[in-house]
Enzyme design. Structure first.
Site, short mmCIF file in Angstrom:
data_model
loop_
_atom_site.label_atom_id
_atom_site.label_comp_id
_atom_site.label_asym_id
_atom_site.label_seq_id
_atom_site.Cartn_x
_atom_site.Cartn_y
_atom_site.Cartn_z
N ASP A 107 -7.07 5.73 11.29
CA ASP A 107 -6.71 6.92 10.79
C ASP A 107 -5.16 6.51 10.63
O ASP A 107 -4.31 6.33 9.54
CB ASP A 107 -7.18 7.96 11.49
CG ASP A 107 -5.95 9.23 10.50
OD1 ASP A 107 -6.90 9.29 8.96
OD2 ASP A 107 -5.14 9.93 10.93
N MET B 12 -10.92 20.08 -13.12
CA MET B 12 -9.86 19.12 -11.96
C MET B 12 -8.28 19.13 -12.24
O MET B 12 -7.90 18.63 -11.69
CB MET B 12 -10.47 17.15 -12.23
CG MET B 12 -11.93 17.57 -12.05
SD MET B 12 -12.35 17.23 -10.24
CE MET B 12 -11.57 16.22 -9.59
N ASP C 133 -3.34 19.86 -22.35
CA ASP C 133 -4.77 19.90 -23.47
C ASP C 133 -5.07 20.61 -24.84
O ASP C 133 -3.85 20.55 -25.13
CB ASP C 133 -5.66 21.65 -22.67
CG ASP C 133 -7.09 21.64 -22.46
OD1 ASP C 133 -7.78 20.63 -21.41
OD2 ASP C 133 -7.77 21.14 -23.75
N VAL D 142 -9.54 13.91 -18.76
CA VAL D 142 -10.40 14.58 -20.35
C VAL D 142 -12.26 14.70 -19.79
O VAL D 142 -12.22 14.14 -18.76
CB VAL D 142 -9.93 14.35 -21.06
CG1 VAL D 142 -8.28 14.56 -21.93
CG2 VAL D 142 -10.52 12.67 -21.22
N VAL D 143 -12.38 14.88 -20.44
CA VAL D 143 -14.39 14.70 -20.55
C VAL D 143 -14.65 12.89 -20.47
O VAL D 143 -13.21 12.45 -20.79
CB VAL D 143 -14.89 15.38 -21.42
CG1 VAL D 143 -14.52 16.73 -21.18
CG2 VAL D 143 -14.24 14.48 -23.24
N LYS E 274 -11.78 9.13 -23.47
CA LYS E 274 -10.58 8.29 -22.73
C LYS E 274 -9.71 7.31 -23.23
O LYS E 274 -8.42 6.98 -23.08
CB LYS E 274 -11.64 8.08 -21.29
CG LYS E 274 -11.44 9.17 -20.93
CD LYS E 274 -12.61 8.97 -19.07
CE LYS E 274 -13.23 9.90 -18.52
NZ LYS E 274 -11.99 11.37 -17.83
N HIS F 235 -9.04 8.88 -8.53
CA HIS F 235 -10.51 9.14 -8.46
C HIS F 235 -10.05 9.86 -7.39
O HIS F 235 -9.66 10.15 -6.64
CB HIS F 235 -11.31 8.59 -8.05
CG HIS F 235 -12.75 9.45 -8.14
ND1 HIS F 235 -13.91 9.13 -7.47
CD2 HIS F 235 -13.18 10.40 -8.80
CE1 HIS F 235 -14.79 9.13 -8.15
NE2 HIS F 235 -14.31 10.60 -8.49
N ASN G 53 -13.68 16.66 -6.37
CA ASN G 53 -13.71 18.45 -6.54
C ASN G 53 -14.28 18.91 -4.86
O ASN G 53 -15.29 18.82 -4.11
CB ASN G 53 -15.04 18.35 -7.42
CG ASN G 53 -14.33 19.68 -7.74
OD1 ASN G 53 -13.36 20.27 -7.78
ND2 ASN G 53 -15.88 20.27 -8.77
P1 NAD Z 1 -13.74 19.76 -17.86
O1 NAD Z 1 -14.16 19.36 -18.81
O2 NAD Z 1 -14.00 20.69 -16.49
O3 NAD Z 1 -12.24 19.51 -18.56
C1 NAD Z 1 -12.10 18.68 -19.29
C2 NAD Z 1 -10.55 19.68 -19.55
O4 NAD Z 1 -10.49 18.14 -20.50
C3 NAD Z 1 -11.54 20.15 -20.87
O5 NAD Z 1 -10.49 21.61 -20.87
C4 NAD Z 1 -10.84 19.88 -22.23
O6 NAD Z 1 -10.12 20.77 -23.53
C5 NAD Z 1 -9.95 18.53 -21.93
N1 NAD Z 1 -9.27 17.92 -22.94
C6 NAD Z 1 -10.63 17.37 -23.89
N2 NAD Z 1 -10.18 15.98 -24.98
C7 NAD Z 1 -8.88 16.27 -24.31
C8 NAD Z 1 -7.03 15.33 -25.07
N3 NAD Z 1 -7.99 14.30 -25.97
N4 NAD Z 1 -6.59 16.23 -23.89
C9 NAD Z 1 -5.90 16.46 -23.43
N5 NAD Z 1 -6.75 17.31 -22.95
C10 NAD Z 1 -7.94 17.34 -23.26
O7 NAD Z 1 -14.35 18.89 -17.00
P2 NAD Z 1 -13.38 18.09 -15.08
O8 NAD Z 1 -14.99 18.37 -14.67
O9 NAD Z 1 -12.82 18.03 -14.88
O10 NAD Z 1 -13.60 16.55 -14.97
C11 NAD Z 1 -12.82 15.59 -15.91
C12 NAD Z 1 -12.62 14.26 -15.97
O11 NAD Z 1 -12.53 14.24 -14.01
C13 NAD Z 1 -13.86 13.70 -15.83
O12 NAD Z 1 -13.48 12.45 -16.08
C14 NAD Z 1 -14.74 13.56 -14.41
O13 NAD Z 1 -15.82 12.64 -14.36
C15 NAD Z 1 -13.73 13.76 -13.54
N6 NAD Z 1 -13.77 14.47 -12.44
C16 NAD Z 1 -15.07 15.28 -12.35
C17 NAD Z 1 -15.18 15.85 -10.84
C18 NAD Z 1 -16.45 17.22 -10.99
O14 NAD Z 1 -16.50 17.35 -9.58
N7 NAD Z 1 -16.09 18.27 -12.24
C19 NAD Z 1 -14.78 14.98 -10.08
C20 NAD Z 1 -14.59 13.67 -10.05
C21 NAD Z 1 -14.01 13.19 -11.34
#
Ligand code: NAD
Length: 713
Positions: free
Chosen positions: A296, A324, A343, A400-401, A407, A450, A453
């Site tokens: 740590d 996230m 968003d 985002v997705v 992305k 990264h 969650n």
């Molecule tokens: P989610 O589907 O809950 O949220 C994605 C959001 O992005 C949605 O609200 C959508 O409307 C928005 N969006 C889509 N296109 C957009 C744009 N062009 N501009 C602005 N907003 C836009 O997804 P999430 O689970 O929050 O995941 C988001 C990212 O984080 C992904 O890349 C995922 O791989 C990564 N991630 C997720 C987790 C998890 O456990 N959920 C953990 C670590 C990393």
């Protein structure tokens, strides 16, 4: 002057009372190292030989004494049992001589008195604390128990149950509570501390305070009947067993020693403490926990170096207000960095804001925040559907997705609207940072960030360096992660980065076990007994089987030699059947909401029929084999990450697993696990499973390490 050392000085004041002053040179705090202990012995001998009327122990630092110098102290843990016993007994003798001085003694406790620092306080006749003082025995956190008489003196001075609680939990206690539980005799304002301590000496000399009585109390058995002792200590032991459990033996061993010592004299009680201390200190768990403490510190100093060039982050933005993005916005505003949350859909924004509001209301209900703070945090989040204000942000987290095309478009679009110095980051779980950077004009200002969650709870952030990422972009991202209260680990770009790259071979081993006939409930039980917070089937349900199936494809593309499977995996099978885990209430287990709204796991045997067609064999696989197969796949990928330079140290690999995955702390990490087993023995274990594929085959370098007798730590 009665004694002049480097770290300790003893002077006699006008009233004839000696002041022993702790002031370790070159350190912000006082800690017990060999120098301090050696000088303490000499200083006490000098006091005994002087004509001082009493002794007051004080600190010249802002705080009293925070314990042992862990690095130096734990070197002793490598001694043989008799040598360590001898060391513990001789160190204890210093405290005994202090306790038995012919003159009264008082400690004036300013600030923190922890571990050995508190044990020093308990060795004097009386204690007066400033109202800001904090006391405690943090030893159990390192897998040991107090070793300088703390378990002996605390129950003799304090209410016994309180003493047990202090020792077994390692909690830190404020001055007034310490007074009510008997650990100190008075609490005064800081500026009255020394005067109050001298006054106590005068009272002891005049007989207003009964010195003989106090000494009898400290050196005799506890003033309790056999029944009372049994009641109090059996309760303490039961609590230790329930809360610490067999994986963390320190609490149980300490309380057990205190119980055995309860009806004994100081001399016998100290021997019992020595024995407990030495047993724990030489054990594997203490070794692992001490290493974690050092790890740590290593991560903190590394982050400090890496962030030296950071640009200030006064304002941030997150793109995507999902699970996230909402969590990241909450965390940023909570920690004082205002954030824009963008968003493309109002619905998304509403969800992000409601997520943050829910988290804040929880804090309000638990009394951890008032309405003013809640409003302030919410005011720090600006939900938006446009790019207004993006020309002012210093850092952007894209969340985002998980789709590389989307992305890349989003990142390239925002890059045009922000100052040239703004650092862009992506919270991708799987997509190559170098690939995403290829869409950018300023790839040097881009890296991965990264989060895990749920964002507010998970301590780790992987900061991913792409091929063109500049050290300044890394510096700013590391500093921003720290400002969010997270521990950043900088990793090089590869599929899965560090944590998921190691996790997915573990899931691969799980799929192979199922293929070969194992019951997933048994696998979960075996891995939970190993110490994981949840077994792999349950973990897959929590992560999301859809997410896992997607990640598995990315990993198979990245590492086809060992992560592309020639059988249909249970993960793909459930995903295609629409079972995504907790998020749609069906996965390996079914989920039903409890009264409190939490998803409770239940088993429905219909799942066995769903899985049956995938079970190509009906082998009877022992629990040992389950554990060995799972851990071999995981540990070997950890080895490969280090060999491939994904991170630069064993510490970062192990801390990544601990902070990102909840790897059992008492085991210290995957590479530590190999060290503890022995590198040769680990390779021998892996060789038993070589037929299962390259996931289980030790690397050439690991075999070289085994042959050369090398270890990771
Ligand atoms: P989610 O589907 O809950 O949220 C994605 C959001 O992005 C949605 O609200 C959508 O409307 C928005 N969006 C889509 N296109 C957009 C744009 N062009 N501009 C602005 N907003 C836009 O997804 P999430 O689970 O929050 O995941 C988001 C990212 O984080 C992904 O890349 C995922 O791989 C990564 N991630 C997720 C987790 C998890 O456990 N959920 C953990 C670590 C990393």
């Amino acid at each position: 002057m009665i004694y002049q050392g480097t770290a300790i000085q003893v002077k006699k004041g006008l009233t004839g009372i000696a002041h022993l002053v702790f002031d370790l040179p070159g350190s912000a705090v006082n800690v017990f190292n060999q120098l301090m202990l050696g000088e303490l012995k000499q200083a006490i001998a000098a006091v005994a030989a002087s004509d001082a009327r009493g002794l007051v122990c004080v600190s010249a630092k802002a705080t009293f004494l925070v314990g042992a110098d862990i690095k130096e102290f734990t070197e002793n843990f490598k001694l043989s049992e008799p040598e360590l016993l001898e060391w513990a007994a001789s160190t204890n003798e210093i405290f005994n001589v202090l306790e038995d001085l012919p003159i009264p003694s008082v400690t004036a406790i300013n600030g923190m008195a922890l571990g050995g620092g508190l044990e020093l306080c308990l060795a004097t006749d009386f204690r007066v604390a400033s109202d800001t003082a904090i006391l405690g025995f943090p030893e159990v956190n390192l897998g040991i128990c107090p070793g300088f008489g703390g378990t002996v003196r605390a129950p003799r001075l304090m209410d016994a149950l309180s003493a047990i609680e202090w020792v077994r939990t390692g909690k830190q206690v404020k001055a007034h509570q310490a007074l009510s539980e008997g650990a100190v005799d008075a609490v005064v304002a800081s500026d009255m501390l020394v005067e109050a301590a001298e006054d106590m000496i005068e009272q002891a000399l005049s007989g207003d305070l009964d010195l003989q009585d106090r000494r009898a109390q400290k050196t005799g058995p506890l003033p309790m009947s056999a029944e009372e002792i049994k009641k109090v200590f059996s309760e303490g032991l039961a609590r230790a067993d329930k809360e610490a459990g067999a994986h963390y033996p320190a609490a149980i061993t300490a309380v057990d020693a205190m119980w055995k010592a309860a009806d004994q004299s100081r001399a016998v009680a100290l021997k019992l403490e020595n024995k407990a201390f030495v047993t724990l200190a030489r054990g594997e768990v203490a070794g692992n926990l001490v290493q974690l403490f050092l790890n740590d510190q290593f991560l903190k100093s590394r982050a400090k170096k890496l962030s030296a060039d950071a640009r200030p982050v006064k304002k941030a933005a997150v793109m995507g207000a999902g699970i996230m993005g909402g969590g990241i916005a909450y965390q940023s505003a909570l920690r004082g960095t205002p954030i824009l949350m963008k968003d493309i859909a109002q619905q998304g924004l509403d969800l992000g804001v409601s997520e943050a509001t829910k988290l804040l209301n929880k804090q309000l209900e638990r009394g951890r925040m008032d309405q003013g703070k809640v409003d302030k945090v919410l005011a720090g989040i600006t939900p938006t559907l446009t790019y207004d204000g993006f020309d002012q942000v210093d850092v952007i987290v894209e969340a985002v997705v998980e789709n590389p095309r989307v992305k890349q478009i989003v990142l390239a679009e925002v890059e045009q609207l922000v100052p040239a110095t703004t650092v862009l980051t992506s919270n991708t779980s799987t997509i190559s940072i170098t690939l995403l950077a290829s869409a950018l004009k300023r790839p040097e200002n881009f890296c991965g960030m990264h989060f895990f969650n749920p964002v507010p709870l998970m301590p780790l952030v992987e900061v991913i360096r792409g091929e063109k990422t500049s050290s300044q972009a890394i510096a700013t991202t590391v500093a921003y992660a720290q400002s969010l209260g997270k521990t950043p680990i900088v990793v090089n770009d590869c599929p899965g980065f560090l944590v998921n790259r190691i996790l997915f071979p573990y899931f691969g081993a799980f799929c192979q076990l199922l293929r070969d006939g194992a019951d997933f409930r048994v696998i979960d039980q075996v891995m939970e007994r190993f110490g994981w917070p949840m077994g792999p089937a349950y973990l897959l349900d929590v992560v999301g089987i859809d997410t896992a199936s997607h990640c598995m494809k990315v990993m198979a593309e990245g590492f086809p030699d060992r992560m592309q499977y020639d059988f249909r995996t249970v993960i793909d099978h459930l995903y295609e059947a629409g079972s995504y885990g907790q998020k749609n209430d069906k996965g390996f287990y079914q989920y039903q909401k409890t009264a409190g709204g939490r998803p409770a796991k239940v088993f429905d045997d219909a799942i066995l029929d769903v899985i049956k067609p995938l079970q190509l064999k009906q082998d009877s696989i022992s629990e040992d084999a389950i554990r060995e197969r799972m851990m071999t796949a995981l540990c070997l990928e950890a080895v490969r990450c280090l060999e491939d330079g994904i991170v630069s140290s064993a510490t970062e690999v192990d801390m990544g697993l601990l902070l990102g995955l909840g790897y059992p702390r008492f085991r210290g990490g995957a590479l530590r696990f190999i060290d503890n087993m022995g590198v040769t023995e680990f390779c021998d274990m892996a060789d038993k499973y070589a037929d299962l594929g390259p996931l289980y085959q030790p690397t050439a370098k690991l075999r070289e390490m085994a042959a050369a007798g090398k270890t990771f730590y």
